[in-house]
Design a protein around this motif. Structure first.
Motif, PDB file in Angstrom:
ATOM      1  N   LEU A  61      35.092 -21.606 -51.710  1.00 49.19           N
ATOM      2  CA  LEU A  61      36.168 -22.553 -51.430  1.00 49.19           C
ATOM      3  C   LEU A  61      35.918 -23.946 -51.992  1.00 49.19           C
ATOM      4  N   GLY A  62      34.693 -24.243 -52.367  1.00 47.64           N
ATOM      5  CA  GLY A  62      34.388 -25.505 -53.026  1.00 47.64           C
ATOM      6  C   GLY A  62      34.122 -26.666 -52.086  1.00 47.64           C
ATOM      7  N   ARG A  63      33.486 -27.673 -52.640  1.00 49.61           N
ATOM      8  CA  ARG A  63      33.090 -28.868 -51.903  1.00 49.61           C
ATOM      9  C   ARG A  63      34.296 -29.677 -51.426  1.00 49.61           C
ATOM     10  N   GLU A  64      35.343 -29.697 -52.198  1.00 51.59           N
ATOM     11  CA  GLU A  64      36.527 -30.483 -51.849  1.00 51.59           C
ATOM     12  C   GLU A  64      37.094 -30.097 -50.489  1.00 51.59           C
ATOM     13  N   ARG A  65      36.994 -28.827 -50.162  1.00 50.54           N
ATOM     14  CA  ARG A  65      37.514 -28.374 -48.864  1.00 50.54           C
ATOM     15  C   ARG A  65      36.796 -29.082 -47.722  1.00 50.54           C
ATOM     16  N   TRP A  66      35.472 -29.273 -47.855  1.00 52.77           N
ATOM     17  CA  TRP A  66      34.714 -29.949 -46.800  1.00 52.77           C
ATOM     18  C   TRP A  66      35.054 -31.426 -46.729  1.00 52.77           C
ATOM     19  N   LYS A  67      35.233 -32.038 -47.892  1.00 54.19           N
ATOM     20  CA  LYS A  67      35.482 -33.479 -47.935  1.00 54.19           C
ATOM     21  C   LYS A  67      36.719 -33.843 -47.113  1.00 54.19           C
ATOM     22  N   ASN A  68      37.717 -32.985 -47.102  1.00 54.64           N
ATOM     23  CA  ASN A  68      38.972 -33.264 -46.412  1.00 54.64           C
ATOM     24  C   ASN A  68      39.132 -32.477 -45.110  1.00 54.64           C
ATOM     25  N   SER A  69      38.055 -31.926 -44.587  1.00 53.19           N
ATOM     26  CA  SER A  69      38.163 -31.066 -43.406  1.00 53.19           C
ATOM     27  C   SER A  69      38.145 -31.882 -42.113  1.00 53.19           C
ATOM     28  N   PRO A  70      38.714 -31.328 -41.044  1.00 52.35           N
ATOM     29  CA  PRO A  70      38.648 -32.007 -39.748  1.00 52.35           C
ATOM     30  C   PRO A  70      37.215 -32.112 -39.223  1.00 52.35           C
ATOM     31  N   VAL A  71      36.341 -31.207 -39.633  1.00 61.68           N
ATOM     32  CA  VAL A  71      34.932 -31.278 -39.225  1.00 61.68           C
ATOM     33  C   VAL A  71      34.309 -32.555 -39.774  1.00 61.68           C
ATOM     34  N   THR A  72      34.534 -32.826 -41.059  1.00 66.31           N
ATOM     35  CA  THR A  72      33.973 -34.017 -41.694  1.00 66.31           C
ATOM     36  C   THR A  72      34.575 -35.278 -41.081  1.00 66.31           C
ATOM     37  N   ALA A  73      35.870 -35.272 -40.841  1.00 68.27           N
ATOM     38  CA  ALA A  73      36.527 -36.450 -40.255  1.00 68.27           C
ATOM     39  C   ALA A  73      35.939 -36.760 -38.874  1.00 68.27           C
ATOM     40  N   ARG A  74      35.723 -35.745 -38.061  1.00 67.21           N
ATOM     41  CA  ARG A  74      35.157 -35.978 -36.723  1.00 67.21           C
ATOM     42  C   ARG A  74      33.718 -36.444 -36.803  1.00 67.21           C
ATOM     43  N   ALA A  75      32.957 -35.858 -37.714  1.00 66.19           N
ATOM     44  CA  ALA A  75      31.562 -36.280 -37.870  1.00 66.19           C
ATOM     45  C   ALA A  75      31.484 -37.720 -38.343  1.00 66.19           C
TER      46      ALA A  75
END
Length: 189
Positions: free
Chosen positions: A116-130
């Protein structure tokens, strides 16, 4: 008298059956070694319902990944008291428990970045909460980018630690050492 299921209930049951099977097989065999035929066969279905509900293998993997990511979001709701470092460590400890699940490790930590690539993590709710947890609550612009950089570096380091744990021969030892390193590093945030 047994109540008959509605067509909508049967559809949802079949969709969930496919998702459960895909979660199990992607988790056990990895994305590359799991086919839609394998998933359909595991469910006792043809591939037609799999395509109907998910479209293709990649979309089905995204759905499986989303189920696994929900587990991360659930642990981020845990501690609400204590200082930032103790809240962060409680979340990290809960995340390390997730790393005990081989299916979670395979889907989220090993296959997700590649498929799914790195971009998916950059914009994920997990990253936003962290990031929200790690960043200072200051509203001023002074140090804004420094805090954002520190939080992103921490998230990247934790993702790498999780990957190291997933690939370790001794997962328990890897988790213990990762916890110690993160505990020592959290003082910088």
């Amino acid at each position: 008298m047994v109540k008959r299921k509605t067509q909508a209930e049967r559809r949802e049951e079949t969709r969930q059956q496919v998702l459960d099977s895909a979660s199990r097989l992607f988790g056990k065999n990895g994305y590359a070694n799991t086919s839609l035929d394998d998933i359909a066969r595991d469910c006792g279905l043809t591939t037609r319902p799999v395509y109907h509900y998910f479209g293709n293998k990649l979309a089905l993997f995204r759905a499986v990944n989303d189920v696994m990511i929900t587990r991360i979001l659930d642990i981020q709701h845990q501690p609400r008291s204590g200082d930032k470092a103790s809240r962060f460590m409680a979340i990290w400890d809960a995340f390390l428990v997730l790393c005990d699940d081989p299916a979670f490790r395979q889907v989220v930590l090993i296959d997700n970045p590649t498929i799914l690539g790195r971009e998916r993590w950059k914009n994920s709710p997990v990253t936003a909460r962290a990031e929200a947890l790690l960043m200072n609550q200051q509203q001023g612009s002074e140090g804004q980018y420094r805090q954002q950089l520190l939080s992103r570096m921490a998230i990247a380091a934790m993702a790498e630690a999780a990957l190291m744990i997933a690939e370790a021969d001794d997962i328990d030892l890897a988790k213990q050492e990762a916890r110690e390193v993160v505990n020592n590093a959290i003082s910088f945030l």
